[in-house]
Scaffold this active site. Structure first.
Site, PDB file in Angstrom:
ATOM      1  CE  LYS A 148      -4.028  -2.098   2.210  1.00  0.00           C
ATOM      2  NZ  LYS A 148      -4.973  -2.050   3.341  1.00  0.00           N
TER       3      LYS A 148
ATOM      4  CG  ASP B 144      -7.950   0.042   3.273  1.00  0.00           C
ATOM      5  OD1 ASP B 144      -8.809  -0.785   2.931  1.00  0.00           O
ATOM      6  OD2 ASP B 144      -6.734  -0.090   3.038  1.00  0.00           O
TER       7      ASP B 144
END
Length: 293
Positions: free
Chosen positions: A80, A116
């Site tokens: 990420k 997220d």
């Protein structure tokens, strides 16, 4: 949502890049939701472990996906942060977090987003709406930890402790968050400071891979948990992790990673396809997939 991506008859190609992602439910959730909307979406897993590739190869994989005609990608552990140099742009949230879990290919090139944080915020608001949240501990300063920390501060947390085995990572994340949220107190700590951080906390969010199917275990000493503490886990495979089972045994209110998985998938689906997903139907897809295991 509308536009070229959502044009009638349009089919889609998406993928997930990460390590040990075979058990992920994101591919079937996306494919089922597209089918419900009368579209075809093919979703591929790109597991760097199975390919024998290092996490740093994520940039090569993003470029290859763009050339192969992918509409978008989801990015997960441990890529990420590593994906950032490969991108042509970032959403404001992804830039603030320094972490990306969704990449959309379009006229502007490869643009990174982070769903997220919004996924966790929506899950927390729906499943623990009245949980006290003045002081919260986030265990894990990676991409998932950054996202939930951001979500907590957006949700009104006043004091946040960021704990990580890598003290430097905890310090860097706490500093970024403090700059973004000057009205909150953000403190970093190594894992040796977890007990002290939890002593005065209202809640704990676990945001490391520990507890996943390929990373079994519990990230802390269960003796640190007490009934007045609510405990959330971002892991959703399994849905009831060892941490959540230990927390429930000690009388804690708990939040599994299932809601976050569904809501982040809903937001990512919309970004990649331009279609309007239904979180309710995605929850139904998720429940059916989990029940079938």
């Amino acid at each position: 949502m509308s536009g070229a991506y959502g044009a009638p008859g349009r089919s889609f190609l998406a993928g997930l890049i990460g390590a040990g992602i075979g058990p992920s439910l994101t591919p079937p959730m996306h494919e089922r939701e597209a089918a419900r909307l009368g579209r075809r979406l093919v979703y591929r897993t790109i597991d760097i472990d199975r390919l024998g590739m290092e996490p740093g190869s994520v940039g090569y994989l993003v470029e290859a996906a763009s050339r192969l005609g992918f509409d978008g990608l989801n990015i997960t552990h441990p890529c990420k942060r590593l994906v950032l140099p490969a991108l042509d742009g970032l959403s404001p949230e992804a830039e603030a977090l320094g972490a990306v879990n969704t990449v959309v290919f379009g006229a502007g090139g490869a643009v990174g987003h982070n769903t997220d944080w919004s996924g966790f915020a929506r899950s927390l608001r729906q499943e623990l709406p009245d949980a006290p949240g003045d002081r919260v501990v986030v265990l894990g300063a990676g991409g998932a930890g950054a996202a939930v920390a951001y979500a907590l501060l957006v949700s009104g947390v006043r004091e946040l402790a960021v704990v990580d085995v890598d003290g430097t990572s905890a310090e860097a994340l706490a500093a970024r968050l403090a700059e973004r949220f000057p009205g909150a107190v953000c403190r970093p700590a190594g894992t040796d400071g977890l007990g002290a951080a939890l002593a005065g906390a209202d809640g704990l969010v676990h945001a490391t891979p520990t507890g996943m199917a390929h990373h079994p275990g519990i990230p802390l000493d269960p003796a640190l948990l007490r009934p007045s503490l609510w405990v959330a886990d971002v892991v959703y495979r399994p849905l009831r992790t060892e941490l959540l089972r230990a927390a429930q045994a000690r009388g804690c209110r708990t939040l599994s990673g299932g809601g976050m998985a569904v809501f982040q998938a809903s937001d990512a689906f919309g970004l990649i396809t331009g279609l309007e997903p239904s979180p309710e139907h995605l929850h139904a897809h998720f429940r059916e997939l989990i029940a079938g295991e």
